[in-house]
Scaffold this motif. Sequence first.
Motif, mmCIF file in Angstrom:
data_model
loop_
_atom_site.group_PDB
_atom_site.id
_atom_site.type_symbol
_atom_site.label_atom_id
_atom_site.label_comp_id
_atom_site.label_asym_id
_atom_site.label_seq_id
_atom_site.Cartn_x
_atom_site.Cartn_y
_atom_site.Cartn_z
ATOM 1 N N ARG A 32 0.845 -1.180 0.000
ATOM 2 C CA ARG A 32 0.000 0.000 0.000
ATOM 3 C C ARG A 32 0.894 1.248 0.000
ATOM 4 N NH1 ARG A 32 -2.871 -3.803 -0.654
ATOM 5 N NH2 ARG A 32 -4.932 -4.181 0.238
ATOM 6 N N GLY A 33 0.289 2.362 -0.341
ATOM 7 C CA GLY A 33 1.040 3.609 -0.312
ATOM 8 C C GLY A 33 1.939 3.815 -1.514
ATOM 9 N N ILE A 34 1.846 2.922 -2.518
ATOM 10 C CA ILE A 34 2.633 3.043 -3.735
ATOM 11 C C ILE A 34 1.675 3.087 -4.917
ATOM 12 C CG2 ILE A 34 4.397 1.954 -5.198
ATOM 13 C CD1 ILE A 34 5.445 0.560 -2.702
ATOM 14 N N ALA A 35 1.905 4.028 -5.832
ATOM 15 C CA ALA A 35 1.015 4.178 -6.975
ATOM 16 C C ALA A 35 1.041 2.937 -7.851
ATOM 17 C CB ALA A 35 1.422 5.399 -7.794
ATOM 18 N N ASN A 36 -0.054 2.700 -8.523
ATOM 19 C CA ASN A 36 -0.145 1.616 -9.498
ATOM 20 C C ASN A 36 0.979 1.797 -10.522
ATOM 21 O OD1 ASN A 36 -0.877 -0.098 -11.672
ATOM 22 N ND2 ASN A 36 -3.038 0.068 -11.142
ATOM 23 N N GLU A 37 1.826 0.794 -10.654
ATOM 24 C CA GLU A 37 2.973 0.902 -11.551
ATOM 25 C C GLU A 37 2.572 0.957 -13.015
ATOM 26 O OE1 GLU A 37 4.078 -3.848 -11.963
ATOM 27 O OE2 GLU A 37 5.177 -2.608 -10.533
ATOM 28 N N ASN A 38 1.313 0.660 -13.308
ATOM 29 C CA ASN A 38 0.822 0.683 -14.686
ATOM 30 C C ASN A 38 0.017 1.941 -15.009
ATOM 31 O OD1 ASN A 38 0.391 -2.574 -13.800
ATOM 32 N ND2 ASN A 38 1.670 -2.124 -15.562
ATOM 33 N N THR A 39 0.151 2.975 -14.190
ATOM 34 C CA THR A 39 -0.638 4.193 -14.373
ATOM 35 C C THR A 39 -0.417 4.825 -15.745
ATOM 36 O OG1 THR A 39 -0.591 4.636 -12.001
ATOM 37 C CG2 THR A 39 -1.147 6.486 -13.423
ATOM 38 N N THR A 40 0.795 4.782 -16.257
ATOM 39 C CA THR A 40 1.078 5.405 -17.553
ATOM 40 C C THR A 40 1.083 4.397 -18.706
ATOM 41 O OG1 THR A 40 3.468 5.184 -17.226
ATOM 42 C CG2 THR A 40 2.439 7.230 -16.478
ATOM 43 N N GLU A 41 0.766 3.147 -18.427
ATOM 44 C CA GLU A 41 0.774 2.122 -19.472
ATOM 45 C C GLU A 41 -0.178 2.519 -20.592
ATOM 46 O OE1 GLU A 41 1.067 -2.623 -19.204
ATOM 47 O OE2 GLU A 41 -0.872 -1.828 -18.560
ATOM 48 N N GLY A 42 0.317 2.441 -21.821
ATOM 49 C CA GLY A 42 -0.494 2.811 -22.975
ATOM 50 C C GLY A 42 -0.259 4.227 -23.450
ATOM 51 N N PHE A 43 0.188 5.106 -22.565
ATOM 52 C CA PHE A 43 0.446 6.506 -22.917
ATOM 53 C C PHE A 43 1.740 6.595 -23.703
ATOM 54 C CE2 PHE A 43 1.934 10.864 -21.921
ATOM 55 C CZ PHE A 43 0.812 11.589 -22.291
ATOM 56 N N MET A 44 1.719 7.338 -24.797
ATOM 57 C CA MET A 44 2.880 7.403 -25.675
ATOM 58 C C MET A 44 4.035 8.177 -25.030
ATOM 59 S SD MET A 44 2.387 5.645 -28.409
ATOM 60 C CE MET A 44 3.626 6.286 -29.509
ATOM 61 N N GLU A 45 5.166 7.533 -24.918
ATOM 62 C CA GLU A 45 6.338 8.133 -24.281
ATOM 63 C C GLU A 45 6.793 9.426 -24.965
ATOM 64 O OE1 GLU A 45 9.107 8.302 -21.237
ATOM 65 O OE2 GLU A 45 7.462 6.844 -21.499
ATOM 66 N N PRO A 46 6.715 9.557 -26.300
ATOM 67 C CA PRO A 46 7.165 10.811 -26.923
ATOM 68 C C PRO A 46 6.428 12.057 -26.451
ATOM 69 C CG PRO A 46 7.017 9.081 -28.583
ATOM 70 C CD PRO A 46 6.415 8.528 -27.323
ATOM 71 N N TYR A 47 5.215 11.904 -25.896
ATOM 72 C CA TYR A 47 4.506 13.074 -25.368
ATOM 73 C C TYR A 47 5.317 13.771 -24.271
ATOM 74 C CZ TYR A 47 -0.003 11.978 -27.652
ATOM 75 O OH TYR A 47 -1.021 11.771 -28.550
ATOM 76 N N PHE A 48 6.120 13.006 -23.546
ATOM 77 C CA PHE A 48 6.885 13.597 -22.449
ATOM 78 C C PHE A 48 7.950 14.577 -22.948
ATOM 79 C CE2 PHE A 48 5.128 9.898 -20.255
ATOM 80 C CZ PHE A 48 4.756 10.459 -19.045
ATOM 81 N N LYS A 49 8.306 14.477 -24.222
ATOM 82 C CA LYS A 49 9.297 15.397 -24.769
ATOM 83 C C LYS A 49 8.674 16.700 -25.262
ATOM 84 C CE LYS A 49 12.669 11.902 -26.233
ATOM 85 N NZ LYS A 49 13.446 11.354 -27.397
ATOM 86 N N SER A 50 7.426 16.637 -25.686
ATOM 87 C CA SER A 50 6.801 17.818 -26.293
ATOM 88 C C SER A 50 5.931 18.613 -25.329
ATOM 89 C CB SER A 50 5.962 17.401 -27.498
ATOM 90 O OG SER A 50 4.903 16.543 -27.101
#
Length: 716
Positions: free
Chosen positions: A476-494
């Motif tokens: 408990r107390g730890i975020a779901n490790e799959n929270t960003t699963e499916g989200f395109m990684e290149p968005y983090f650059k733009s």
Amino acid sequence: MSKESELSRRKFLQLAGLGGAALCLGIFPSLSAAKVILPETAFAGSVEMNSWIIINTSGKITLVDHRAEMGQGSYHSVPQIIAEELEVDLSQIEVIFAQGSTKYGSQITGGSSTIRASYKNLLKLSATAREMLRQAAANSWKVPVNECVARSGNIVHEKSGRKMHYGELVLAASQLPAPEKVTLKQRSEYKIIGKPLKRIDTPLKTNGAAVFGLDKRLPGMMFASVERNPRLRGKVTSFDDTAARKIKGVRDVIKISMKVYDTQREGVAVIADNSWAALQGRKALKVVWDDSGFEHISTKKVYEKHHELLMSEEGLPAKEQGAVNVEAGANRKKIDSVYHTPYQSHLAMEPINCIAHYKKDKIEIWGPIQAPDWIQKDIAKEFSMDPKNVVVNMTFLGGGFGRKAFTDYPNEAVAISKKINAPVQVIWSREDDAVQGPFRPGVSYRGESIIENGKLTDLKFRMVGQNIKHWSDKKRGIANENTTEGFMEPYFKSIKNIKFSDIPFETPVPVLWWRSVYASTNGFAYESFMDEIAHQMNMDPLEFRRIHMDNERTRKLIDRLKEVSGWKNNAQDKGYGIAITECFDSTVGQVVKVSKRKEGGVKIDKVWAVIDCGWYVNPDIIEAQVEGSILMALGAATMDAQTFTDGIADKANFHSYKLPRIYDIPPLEVHIMENKEDAGGVGEPGLPPFAPALANAVFDLTGKRIRTLPFDLLKV
């Protein structure tokens, strides 16, 4: 070789059904690099390998496949890899399923991992066998090894015309050391890999030779059907088995308990001579349940609570960059949307079943097992047995989708076998399969963004839903490790400022992986919201993604998607939607085209999918997996969902739990990107982008934004 090693090797060969002599090679994954070794080395040094190629003196080639075959094609794809570097025809390879064992490394057929996790080792393994056979032939003929060519299961000395088949060379080859390094083919040199070869398991599945879990029979085997509490956690207060025992073939009725994570699910098992008697005896049971002490959930209340938490809680941080500020202001336009995705049953075509035989010093299991090594470990622990004495045998699986990797149904079968002191096959009805779970968790999302001076500057997502890991490891107390699963990684650059968080939420409903896991729900929320942002910025949704994914590989996929779909060409009275997601090291983009029905509602005209899975084996299998993923996504988006009333799952069979029929299936077109990247997954990544692409197409056509799944196309 020591006597002990010799006996071990002989025992291995006997177990593999190969007689006394063979060239056997396996992979031992050391800390530095995967190393190919002979069984003599393995047995002498107590080293266990995770793959085997075995060639006997007749030239028969046997592949011990450590992964399950549940329709995804590993039974064919792995031999197709082996045949390429071993220089044999695919028809020369026989496949047998490995038993569950930690010696094979991970045996979980999940995460679309079979090829991407093992293809390099498989190529090296088969190339090593080829080179040892070449060397054995060169030694026999006393010629340079570079004059010896491997071809169709033979070594040929082209200068003299001499030829020996592999079986003639295995004894000599098995005495040679495995070379440390071998040269692998370039992709341009492949003769078999990359070709749409017909699957070798298709004849087995059409002529009845393939053995699925329900087909397996053992001498003296009994059959069992279990009445389990419909509220999942209730206890047996009492039961009346008078009528059940009058059914011809019923032998006994016993109370039983099945481990589901760390809880016990109680039930009453009817034991019979045949499956029909077991099922009929169960129908005649009268069971009184104690359903006190736990929450009786309803779907409406679950999503009301989801919404409340999304509006009031920040959640546990999952991934963040920059300083996210989603407060509106001068020149700061805010978008704020909430999305809901439902619980889902797995409903593979083959319902759950398992055979177990408990003995004092050994437990053996047969069935459609998706993770045999996990089952071996779990059963050994629960029944205080040495793992070496727990044998898990895989059959073909009639679908799995994550459900058949769980440990509950083998656990129940072993418990029943122990009580009746006989082998038993526990059969689940379709209704059991639908309502007993575990289920894909229902998850809700809140997306917030800021457009400042025409640019997307801030993006914030919160998700709320059950965390599968909270059931398995209780952290408990730890975020779901799959929270960003499916989200395109290149968005983090733009996008300068991004924040993802997970709001903990729990119910008594057991949850489990479902095809593509959290990407199946994340993808809908994230790519629907990105579409909303694109429209608020007055940008074409495809160009929006192209601009915000500054990554050459992704841009090539978008360009290909635009090309094959004819994006927005002839768009009059048509709606176009796009979505792009990534999971398990593969990216899939989809375009859905829709139009209005004369009778009302919307129909899907066509779906285009482009997958970038890097290095791949068989394009036909990839196309089939992407198509299957789209159809499963179509059902989840527009037809089926599991709901709960007073703690009981509402939908028990296909009359209420709707799945796509053949007349529901739109034209599908699948394209594969060609590049030199490492292999990605194939079995699951095609599912997440469909629902958002469809919802975005509906908006493009009608102006109605779909934010809750499932929705009825006929009522849009």
